[in-house]
Design a protein around this motif. Structure first.
Motif, PDB file in Angstrom:
ATOM      1  N   THR A  31      65.006 -12.436  38.700  1.00  0.00           N
ATOM      2  CA  THR A  31      65.602 -11.524  39.671  1.00  0.00           C
ATOM      3  C   THR A  31      67.097 -11.444  39.443  1.00  0.00           C
ATOM      4  O   THR A  31      67.693 -12.373  38.879  1.00  0.00           O
ATOM      5  N   GLU A  32      67.715 -10.355  39.880  1.00  0.00           N
ATOM      6  CA  GLU A  32      69.166 -10.261  39.900  1.00  0.00           C
ATOM      7  C   GLU A  32      69.738 -10.772  41.219  1.00  0.00           C
ATOM      8  O   GLU A  32      70.959 -10.877  41.356  1.00  0.00           O
ATOM      9  N   SER A  33      68.869 -11.095  42.163  1.00  0.00           N
ATOM     10  CA  SER A  33      69.353 -11.640  43.428  1.00  0.00           C
ATOM     11  C   SER A  33      69.907 -13.037  43.210  1.00  0.00           C
ATOM     12  O   SER A  33      69.433 -13.784  42.348  1.00  0.00           O
ATOM     13  N   ASP A  34      70.909 -13.397  44.012  1.00  0.00           N
ATOM     14  CA  ASP A  34      71.435 -14.754  43.956  1.00  0.00           C
ATOM     15  C   ASP A  34      70.934 -15.591  45.128  1.00  0.00           C
ATOM     16  O   ASP A  34      71.437 -16.685  45.384  1.00  0.00           O
ATOM     17  N   PHE A 226      73.075  -1.549  38.070  1.00  0.00           N
ATOM     18  CA  PHE A 226      72.713  -2.676  38.920  1.00  0.00           C
ATOM     19  C   PHE A 226      72.936  -4.022  38.252  1.00  0.00           C
ATOM     20  O   PHE A 226      73.017  -4.172  37.052  1.00  0.00           O
ATOM     21  N   GLY A 227      73.074  -5.017  39.113  1.00  0.00           N
ATOM     22  CA  GLY A 227      73.251  -6.400  38.710  1.00  0.00           C
ATOM     23  C   GLY A 227      73.077  -7.251  39.950  1.00  0.00           C
ATOM     24  O   GLY A 227      72.464  -6.818  40.926  1.00  0.00           O
ATOM     25  N   ASP A 228      73.633  -8.449  39.939  1.00  0.00           N
ATOM     26  CA  ASP A 228      73.439  -9.316  41.103  1.00  0.00           C
ATOM     27  C   ASP A 228      74.316  -8.849  42.267  1.00  0.00           C
ATOM     28  O   ASP A 228      75.171  -7.982  42.099  1.00  0.00           O
ATOM     29  N   PRO A 229      74.110  -9.416  43.471  1.00  0.00           N
ATOM     30  CA  PRO A 229      74.813  -8.904  44.661  1.00  0.00           C
ATOM     31  C   PRO A 229      76.309  -9.128  44.661  1.00  0.00           C
ATOM     32  O   PRO A 229      76.987  -8.731  45.610  1.00  0.00           O
ATOM     33  N   ASP A 230      76.853  -9.732  43.597  1.00  0.00           N
ATOM     34  CA  ASP A 230      78.290  -9.891  43.495  1.00  0.00           C
ATOM     35  C   ASP A 230      78.998  -8.551  43.286  1.00  0.00           C
ATOM     36  O   ASP A 230      80.215  -8.459  43.430  1.00  0.00           O
TER      37      ASP A 230
END
Length: 372
Positions: A31-34, A226-230
């Motif tokens: 996932t791209e979620s952290d 898109f990427g992680d929530p950063d």
């Protein structure tokens, strides 16, 4: 159609873990979620998770789609090096262009080349280079001087540069190079406020990094989409780069728009409209899995066929190298079957374009020469 592809050139990828991850850590790379998965759910229940379970178990002597627990158990039995070797070599990747800017106990380019039975070059991440420079050089004048020398030195051996300005500020930066006075003042402010190991997010310095790379003439990879929530996704639309793209044109520096999703059609337009702009959809294909053909078809609507590149964006898990390759190859084969069967494309043209996307575009762009 059955594709007989050359060894893939993975023009944007990362190192893999040197040690076997536990189940939670393994799933976090799907996932791209952290953040952890929601209660009662699993990151294995995603398009990428299903793709891993489809393609990887047979390489470890298991049936496709076996339960995650059994797969992870078999992974531990074989050991990290053996699993990595099997999966990398089965991916058909011949050349790895490795972004070495991520932290952690990860394999470097030489390790990937040895384990994967291919060759590897480095992609230098500008923000990481600047942060390492700041850790060692005190004062704005010394920092800027050392960074300038570091870029020049890196350009002698690296295949290209990479920026994550999309994460640090967004892509809506002023397009022109900042003046030396602006850069020095921004460096002073950033260094005065920076804690040890602090990251670079000043927009003036980010522009300075980009233009430092542009002046080398090497390809410059830019994270988009898109990427992680950063990141803030609304600030990562590649169309925000339009004025920067125009400003770069006279310098002869190729700009490579990575990932793109859900703005991959915007990246395709920019590659269509500007000679020095290229695109890829690597991360998007892995994460869309069974729907990857739709994303690839949309990217090929406008992107000139000589300007779309293959990448896996694999990071942490060697499984992501195998999945990236298989999803790309399957999606491309299905599209070519449809387009050649309808008469829209000839079979020879389909085969030629497949070779361009898989390797030849990247070999030409990064000056890699003919396939080994």
């Amino acid at each position: 159609m059955t594709l007989a592809l050359p060894p893939l050139v993975d023009h944007h990828c990362h190192g893999v873990l040197r040690r076997s991850p536990d189940a939670e850590t393994f799933a976090s790379y799907l996932t791209e979620s952290d953040a952890p998965a929601a209660p009662g759910t699993s990151f294995f229940d995603t398009q990428l998770g299903f793709a891993v379970r489809r393609w990887c178990p047979p390489l470890l002597g298991l049936e496709a789609h076996c339960p995650p627990g059994r797969y992870l158990e078999r992974r531990r039995e074989l050991g990290t090096d053996e699993v990595t070797r099997r999966l990398l070599r089965a991916s058909g990747t011949g050349t790895y262009l490795v972004d070495t800017g991520l932290p952690g106990d990860l394999t470097g380019p030489a390790d990937l080349a040895e384990l994967g039975g291919g060759e590897a070059r480095t992609i230098v991440r500008l923000e990481t280079l600047a942060e390492h420079t700041a850790d060692a050089a005190h004062g704005p004048g010394l920092f800027l001087e050392v960074f300038d020398h570091a870029v020049t030195a890196a350009a002698r051996t690296a295949a290209g540069f990479k920026s994550i300005a999309a994460y640090r500020h967004g892509l809506g930066l002023a397009p022109d190079p900042p003046t030396p006075n602006e850069v020095r003042a921004a460096a002073g402010r950033w260094l005065d406020a920076r804690a040890p190991g602090g990251r670079l997010d000043d927009p003036v310095l980010l522009r300075h990094l980009l233009w430092s790379a542009v002046r080398t003439g090497l390809p410059l990879q830019l994270h988009t989409g898109f990427g992680d929530p950063d990141l803030r996704l609304d600030r990562c639309d590649p169309l925000l780069l339009t004025d920067f793209i125009r400003a770069v044109a006279p310098y002869g520096c190729p700009l490579v728009l990575l990932h793109g999703y859900p703005y991959h059609r915007h990246a395709a337009y920019l590659a269509h409209a500007f000679t020095h702009v290229y695109a890829d959809v690597g991360l998007a294909l892995s994460h869309t899995g069974a729907r990857a053909g739709a994303v690839l078809a949309e990217a090929l609507e406008l992107t000139p066929f000589g300007k779309l590149l293959y990448s896996s964006d694999a990071y942490g898990l060697p499984e992501l190298y195998l999945v990236g390759a298989r999803v790309f190859e399957e999606a491309l084969a299905r599209l070519l079957d449809t387009w050649t069967a309808s008469g829209a494309w000839s079979a020879p043209d389909g085969e030629r374009v497949a070779h361009l996307l898989a390797a030849e575009n990247a070999r030409r762009l990064y000056g890699l020469g003919s396939a080994p």
